[in-house]
Design an enzyme around this catalytic site. Structure first.
Site, PDB file in Angstrom:
ATOM      1  CB  ALA A  65      -0.877  -0.012   1.243  1.00 18.10           C
ATOM      2  N   GLY A 108       0.631  -4.790   0.895  1.00 19.09           N
ATOM      3  CA  GLY A 108      -0.568  -4.799   0.060  1.00 19.09           C
ATOM      4  C   GLY A 108      -0.354  -5.478  -1.284  1.00 19.09           C
ATOM      5  CD  GLU A 111      -2.293  -7.093   2.978  1.00 18.66           C
ATOM      6  OE1 GLU A 111      -1.764  -6.001   2.685  1.00 18.66           O
ATOM      7  OE2 GLU A 111      -2.991  -7.260   3.980  1.00 18.66           O
ATOM      8  CD  GLU A 131       1.815  -5.319   5.677  1.00 23.75           C
ATOM      9  OE1 GLU A 131       2.554  -6.281   6.034  1.00 23.75           O
ATOM     10  OE2 GLU A 131       0.970  -5.420   4.783  1.00 23.75           O
TER      11      GLU A 131
END
Ligand code: CAA
Length: 257
Positions: A65, A108, A111, A131
């Site tokens: 992300a 992300g 993911e 993260e």
């Protein structure tokens, strides 16, 4: 729609989506999410398209992300706006999506790859949920999907230490379906997607739905769900055609009905 952060191409019945923010190693910001959702909605609605491939660059599928987008946010904004909830819509795409991963698939990015129906990995692929190093955690489903894909021990180690898995380990652990040479990755993913797109469309939807049910239900309920969808396919013209074609030793011709 004109896209700025992704490139969308149709290769026959295959929609190829390439993440295209090279300056940020394809970090996933709100614009990427909006554009991916629009592309997937168009793909699902287009009867000429049967399977999608999502890929990135040789260096990065996606490095996570977008940290710069999140950096100044506080709890009220994140919780109040249910930040990342939009990604749930990506997982509701009904037709199959293959992730073709080369280079970094981190946070992300990992993911997103796991939200696709399966992952084809280049020999250069690296998967991780780093993260914790930013004093946060996965937020797009990584802790849940990684644990289901590779089991508690590896998922826990990766989430707690941020250690990356290379392609060989990811294949051994069951995170990816196959490893291919990096320079053949996209071609092989499109070829695999074309194989899927050539199947009877209702059977493809049903197969995707029933495998996904394995992650949502207990065994007996999942087996029952599978059987009911299997029975339902006997209401399709393509089932009659598919079985007749086998008996008559010819290829089936599908109507999607
Ligand atoms: N968000 C925003 N920008 C990112 C980014 C990210 N996730 N990852 C890389 N970039 C940017 C860098 O800031 C850099 O930009 P500038 O040139 O403007 O400085 C550019 O992309 C190139 O990156 P690097 O110079 O760092 O490239 P590198 O080859 O030295 O390192 C890397 C590559 C190891 C992947 C490193 O970029 C990295 O560690 N990235 C962050 C990985 C990460 O922590 N991901 C998790 C994000 S949080 C998350 O995903 C939450 C969630 O649950 C969804």
């Amino acid at each position: 729609m004109t896209y700025e952060t992704i490139i969308v191409e149709q290769r026959g019945a295959v929609t190829l989506v390439t993440l295209n923010r090279p300056q940020a190693l394809n970090a996933l910001n709100g614009q990427v999410l909006d554009e991916l959702l629009a592309a997937m909605a168009a793909f699902d609605a287009d009867a000429s398209q049967g399977c999608a491939v999502v890929t990135g660059s040789a260096k990065a599928f996606a490095a996570g992300a977008d940290i710069k987008e999140m950096q100044a946010q506080g709890f009220a904004a994140m919780y109040g706006h249910d930040f990342f909830a939009g990604w749930d819509r990506f997982t509701r795409t009904r037709k199959p999506i293959i992730a073709a991963v080369a280079g970094y698939a981190l946070g992300g990015g990992c993911e997103l790859a796991m939200m696709c129906d399966f992952i084809l990995a280049a020999d250069t692929a690296k998967f991780g949920q780093p993260e914790v190093k930013l004093a946060v955690s996965p937020g797009m489903g990584g802790s849940q999907r990684l644990a289901r894909a590779v089991g508690k021990a590896k998922a826990m180690e990766m989430c707690l230490t941020g250690r990356m898995m290379d392609a060989a380990e990811a294949e051994r652990a069951g995170l990816v379906s196959r490893i291919v040479p990096a320079d053949e990755l996209v071609e092989e993913a499109v070829k695999t997607a074309a194989t899927i797109a050539a199947m009877a469309p209702l059977a493809v939807l049903a197969n995707k739905e029933m495998v996904n049910m394995a992650f949502e239900s207990g065994l007996a309920a999942g087996v029952q769900f599978e059987r009911r969808l299997f029975h339902g396919l006997f209401g399709s013209a393509d089932q009659s055609e598919g079985m007749a074609a086998f008996v008559e030793k010819r290829a089936g011709v599908w109507t999607g009905k």
